[in-house]
Design an enzyme around this catalytic site. Structure first.
Site, PDB file in Angstrom:
ATOM      1  N   GLY A 228       0.945  -1.345   0.093  1.00  0.00           N
ATOM      2  CA  GLY A 228      -0.060   0.038  -0.098  1.00  0.00           C
ATOM      3  C   GLY A 228       0.871   1.190   0.015  1.00  0.00           C
ATOM      4  CG  ASP A 229       3.565   3.988   1.098  1.00  0.00           C
ATOM      5  OD1 ASP A 229       4.271   4.741   0.354  1.00  0.00           O
ATOM      6  OD2 ASP A 229       3.101   4.312   2.250  1.00  0.00           O
ATOM      7  CG  ASP A 230       6.830   5.359  -2.308  1.00  0.00           C
ATOM      8  OD1 ASP A 230       5.753   5.495  -2.591  1.00  0.00           O
ATOM      9  OD2 ASP A 230       7.438   6.022  -1.510  1.00  0.00           O
TER      10      ASP A 230
END
Ligand SMILES: *[C@@H]1O[C@H](CO)[C@@H](O)[C@H](O)[C@H]1NC(C)=O
Ligand SMILES: *[C@@H]1O[C@H](CO)[C@@H](O)[C@H](O)[C@H]1NC(C)=O
Ligand SMILES: *[C@@H]1O[C@H](CO)[C@@H](O)[C@H](O)[C@H]1NC(C)=O
Ligand SMILES: *[C@@H]1O[C@H](CO)[C@@H](O)[C@H](O)[C@H]1NC(C)=O
Ligand SMILES: *[C@@H]1O[C@H](CO)[C@@H](O)[C@H](O)[C@H]1NC(C)=O
Ligand SMILES: *[C@@H]1O[C@H](CO)[C@@H](O)[C@H](O)[C@H]1NC(C)=O
Ligand SMILES: *[C@@H]1O[C@H](CO)[C@@H](O)[C@H](O)[C@H]1NC(C)=O
Ligand SMILES: *[C@@H]1O[C@H](CO)[C@@H](O)[C@H](O)[C@H]1NC(C)=O
Ligand SMILES: *[C@@H]1O[C@H](CO)[C@@H](O)[C@H](O)[C@H]1NC(C)=O
Ligand SMILES: *[C@@H]1O[C@H](CO)[C@@H](O)[C@H](O)[C@H]1NC(C)=O
Ligand SMILES: *[C@@H]1O[C@H](CO)[C@@H](O)[C@H](O)[C@H]1NC(C)=O
Ligand SMILES: *[C@@H]1O[C@H](CO)[C@@H](O)[C@H](O)[C@H]1NC(C)=O
Length: 416
Positions: A228-230
């Site tokens: 849910g991020d980079d």
């Protein structure tokens, strides 16, 4: 040594029949240390550290096809000419109070880690099977979408490492960032599987696949990242990175930065190529983000006013499937915890960034949102001709621009 260990093992075996507990042991044969996990789920970390002490120079370390419980921090550095075989699962404990108080400092952004690992001439093999399991659900539920919760540990940090290979390793349910790479060079990380998925209403924010700092010549081949991020985030002083043949699910795609977080400090990101990337439902394909030019509060969740540059970056040969936000994104507006404004103040210089060729679609129809700072407009930004992505709804393709120097493409509006 072997005899001593055998005797010890025998004693343990005898004790085992009485108290039904077998502590973790290291079985050293020649220059190979095999770690035998405790049979009662107690902490295997001291035995793992001991194995690296005994066999971490001109040797090899074997993790068997077993579950190892990690209940305390590990530092295994200064290794040389070592092969690590991970045939089992490393399962991190969920005593969040312990980890928040004891995880080890990374030395940047106040970030901390559960395991700091490094040396020269290391081959770390997971054989497509060996797994790091951070039991991250506990952390996702604890953090409740709050960014950079103090002491929430990076699962695995590669530090001061050179001329090394990491291959076939699986990372599931990371506590925080999955890996960080710092002060390292000449690394190949291939066939890496990352999957941090929340089963509650709380997101997997901060479960980055990897973040790099002060590192040169890193190659990332065949990564699969679900988070849910980079997916992969080159940060301060990263140069000559190649990201190839990878597939990302959700998350932010390849994220350059964020950078420029430290007042008056000079940092750079130079020569990053991301190619043959498939992105399913990512926010972006290639994302470049700097803090504003004004310092507001302090890192990790505040900051700004940093100097430096990001240049010679290309995102090419990608497939976009339902990208949520935009294929190409530049923002020089970054600040967390609800701070706003100052979008034209960053003096951090972005130049020579190329997106394309690529195919696919976006959900919104936004091809690019390019918001450069008024204090440092961006030259040599290219959207390759034929980059012909359409909105899922057949919406018109949008390209918004602010402070892009002499764009060679049409801008349909201004970027905020
Ligand atoms: C330790 O290593 C020796 C020799 O390689 C082997 O015979 C023995 O079974 C090992 N012990 C355990 C508990 O695996
Ligand atoms: C590396 O370690 C192995 C033993 O694991 C040894 O045989 C070899 O000679 C070492 N290589 C160098 C360059 O020291
Ligand atoms: C590891 O052990 C499990 C059973 O516990 C087995 O299913 C699996 O095939 C083994 N994997 C390897 C690589 O040996
Ligand atoms: C963490 O540290 C704080 C302050 O020193 C202490 O009150 C608390 O008991 C510690 N928690 C754990 C789980 O060790
Ligand atoms: C930095 O981390 C420590 C503990 O890891 C925490 O006590 C402190 O509040 C953090 N500082 C900031 C600015 O978040
Ligand atoms: C970059 O690292 C790779 C190992 O991943 C090595 O083979 C190569 O020689 C390095 N390139 C330079 C220019 O040092
Ligand atoms: C990631 O894990 C989730 C939950 O276990 C699973 O549903 C999903 O298929 C996995 N994704 C990939 C790409 O393996
Ligand atoms: C979510 O995952 C946690 C940790 O693996 C597990 O204990 C819990 O039962 C899961 N909840 C649901 C609703 O699947
Ligand atoms: C970036 O690549 C260029 C061209 O290959 C090279 O001249 C330059 O030294 C590289 N930059 C860094 C920081 O290595
Ligand atoms: C722009 O970056 C590309 C790599 O992405 C590099 O080949 C090229 O030399 C750079 N151009 C300039 C003017 O530095
Ligand atoms: C496109 O369709 C999606 C899903 O139906 C919807 O959420 C979104 O608002 C639409 N976008 C536009 C720009 O109409
Ligand atoms: C932009 O690119 C041109 C030619 O490719 C080059 O001459 C110029 O130096 C570049 N400008 C910047 C600021 O990178």
């Amino acid at each position: 040594m072997g005899v001593g260990v055998k005797t010890l093992s025998l004693i343990s075996l005898l004790l085992c029949t009485v108290i039904h507990a077998w502590p973790a042991t290291v079985n050293k044969t020649g220059s190979t240390c095999t770690i035998i996990p405790a049979d009662d789920g107690t902490d295997d970390a001291p035995a793992i550290i001991s194995a690296f002490e005994q066999c971490g120079q001109d040797g090899s370390i074997m993790f068997m096809n077993e579950t190892y419980h990690i209940e305390s921090v590990m530092q295994t550095t200064g290794l040389s000419n070592v092969t690590v075989h991970l045939y089992g699962t490393l399962l991190w404990g969920t005593d969040t109070g312990y980890w928040r108080n004891n995880s080890l400092q990374l030395g940047y952004q106040n970030q901390t880690t559960a395991w700091i690992f490094g040396g020269n001439d290391i081959t770390f093999m997971g054989h497509g099977y060996g797994t790091f399991d951070g039991q991250g659900q506990t952390w996702y539920d604890l953090a409740q979408n709050v960014s950079n919760l103090a002491g929430r540990p990076i699962a695995f940090t590669i530090a001061n490492t050179s001329n090394s290979v990491f291959s076939g390793i699986r990372f599931v349910q990371s506590q925080f960032w999955t890996t960080a790479i710092t002060h390292s060079e000449n690394l190949l990380l291939e066939d890496i599987y990352v999957n941090s998925t929340s089963n509650s209403t709380w997101s997997t924010i901060n479960t980055d696949g990897t973040d790099t700092f002060y590192s040169n010549n890193l190659t990332f081949l065949r990564w699969s990242v679900t988070n849910g991020d980079d997916a992969i985030a080159p940060k301060a002083n990263s140069s000559n990175l190649l990201i190839q043949d990878s597939i990302f699910y959700g998350g932010n795609g390849v994220a350059i930065g964020s950078i420029g977080q430290y007042l008056n400090e000079f940092e750079f990101i130079e020569n990053v190529t991301a190619e043959n990337i498939i992105c399913y439902s990512c926010q972006f394909i290639g994302y470049v983000k700097t803090w504003t030019g004004i310092q507001q509060e302090y890192p990790p969740n505040g900051g700004g006013g940093g100097l430096g540059y990001a240049k010679n970056i290309v995102f090419r040969d990608f497939v976009s499937i339902n990208t949520w936000n935009a294929i190409a994104q530049i923002t020089q507006c970054t600040s967390y915890v609800g701070l706003t404004g100052g979008c034209d103040t960053s003096k951090f210089q972005i130049s020579n960034i190329t997106w394309g060729p690529g195919v696919g679609n976006t959900v919104t129809g936004y091809l690019a949102e390019l918001q450069c700072s008024g204090a440092a407009p961006c030259p040599n930004i290219t959207l390759v001709d034929g980059l012909n992505l359409v909105g899922t709804n057949g919406t018109e393709r949008q390209v918004t621009c602010s402070n892009v120097v002499d764009p060679t493409f049409g801008c349909t509006g201004s970027a905020e």
